[in-house]
Write a protein that holds these residues in place. Structure first.
Motif, PDB file in Angstrom:
ATOM      1  N   THR A  91      -4.702  -2.631  -4.607  1.00 54.22           N
ATOM      2  CA  THR A  91      -3.393  -1.987  -4.707  1.00 54.22           C
ATOM      3  C   THR A  91      -2.731  -2.317  -6.033  1.00 54.22           C
ATOM      4  O   THR A  91      -2.406  -3.473  -6.299  1.00 54.22           O
ATOM      5  CB  THR A  91      -2.481  -2.436  -3.552  1.00 54.22           C
ATOM      6  N   SER A 138       1.282   4.011  -3.122  1.00 51.69           N
ATOM      7  CA  SER A 138       0.958   5.430  -2.907  1.00 51.69           C
ATOM      8  C   SER A 138       2.155   6.325  -3.208  1.00 51.69           C
ATOM      9  O   SER A 138       1.998   7.502  -3.514  1.00 51.69           O
ATOM     10  CB  SER A 138       0.479   5.650  -1.467  1.00 51.69           C
ATOM     11  N   ALA A 163       0.819  -1.210   0.000  1.00 50.59           N
ATOM     12  CA  ALA A 163       0.000   0.000   0.000  1.00 50.59           C
ATOM     13  C   ALA A 163       0.855   1.262   0.000  1.00 50.59           C
ATOM     14  O   ALA A 163       0.593   2.217  -0.737  1.00 50.59           O
ATOM     15  CB  ALA A 163      -0.936  -0.021   1.207  1.00 50.59           C
TER      16      ALA A 163
END
Length: 292
Positions: A139, A105, A101
């Motif tokens: 994801t 990001s 994750a």
């Protein structure tokens, strides 16, 4: 790490749980450095992810890796733990779920690990399932692994990945890897046969814009590299009996069983575990280079 991103260098995300919880000291620090060097040797930039004093770090320094490797109070952080750990100013090592994750990001598209978490044995009673699975469903990252940890229910894990819409392919094979052993006993629908082909799948996913889940790439050990299957099965059965006898549950299950494997096989499983992550780091770096 920001400079590498701005310059367009290929980057590979690496987890820190293997450093703090997955390998015994002092091997953990040595192996963490070998993993990073393997990524560099293949032409990419390693980004080991973790938390230091409450701050998430994408691209831990060598001193920070040493801190997580040596620390006795390093929390094991999944996605749900990140905000609370930050508020507590904790040191923490990120699991597959958290690393995936955070890496996504940060704009990193490839992540190398050893084996995924998954559905635990007797999950129909305990409901014990790794957060790795649901996180990977949302994801967009390629996860290079050797399958799921063989201490888990591999068949149930593959069923859950299918239900969650997570793509799974074998690297050069349509058999799913068994982590310590070459073959988990399960077939796959797809194989990808080169770093360039994996990069083409990444590009197609971006162009199509219809899927934001992970691609799990099973990079199985060669038959001559695996732990002896009979030793593996005997050690696993013994470990499961100990697990039940001592009442180990939750996050403690995987470290407990891996530690049992290392002790019961007199270090042979540790050597295999290290071989797994180094092979995966090399392949992930070559995929990142091809994608770049």
């Amino acid at each position: 790490m920001l400079a590498a991103r701005r310059a367009g260098h290929p980057i590979v995300a690496l987890e820190s749980t293997i450093v703090s919880h997955g390998l015994p000291r002092p091997d953990n620090l040595r192996v963490a450095r070998e993993i990073e060097q393997t990524v560099r040797a293949a032409g990419a930039v390693p980004a080991t992810i973790g938390m230091v004093a409450g701050e998430l770090v994408v691209g831990l320094s060598d001193a920070e890796i040493e801190r997580l490797a040596a620390g006795g109070e390093v929390a094991k952080l999944s996605v749900r733990d990140l905000a609370v750990a930050a508020a507590r100013g904790a040191d923490g090592a990120t699991t597959v779920a958290a690393t995936s994750a955070i890496a996504a990001s940060a704009g990193i598209g490839v992540f190398a690990t050893g084996g995924l978490g998954g559905v635990h044995r007797e999950a129909n009673v305990t409901y014990d399932e790794s957060a790795d699975l649901v996180t990977l469903a949302r994801t967009p990252i390629v996860v290079v692994c050797a399958g799921v940890k063989s201490i888990l229910d591999v068949g149930a894990t593959l069923e859950r990945l299918e239900t969650l819409g997570v793509a799974v392919a074998g690297y050069g094979s349509r058999r799913f890897g068994g982590f310590f052993v070459t073959d988990s006993g399960f077939d796959l629908d797809w194989s990808l046969d080169s770093p360039e082909q994996v990069a083409a799948a990444m590009a197609a996913r971006r162009a199509q814009g219809v899927h934001d889940g992970a691609l799990v790439l099973s990079n199985a050990l060669g038959v001559d590299e695996q732990l002896d299957p009979e030793l593996h099965d005997r050690t696993l059965a013994e470990g499961l009996r100990l697990l039940a006898r001592e009442g180990v549950t939750g996050k403690a299950v995987t470290p407990f069983l891996l530690s049992h494997f290392h002790a019961a096989t007199q270090g042979r499983s540790l050597a295999v575990n290290v071989r797994v992550i180094l092979r995966n780091a090399d392949l992930a770096a070559r995929i990142a280079v091809a994608d770049a």
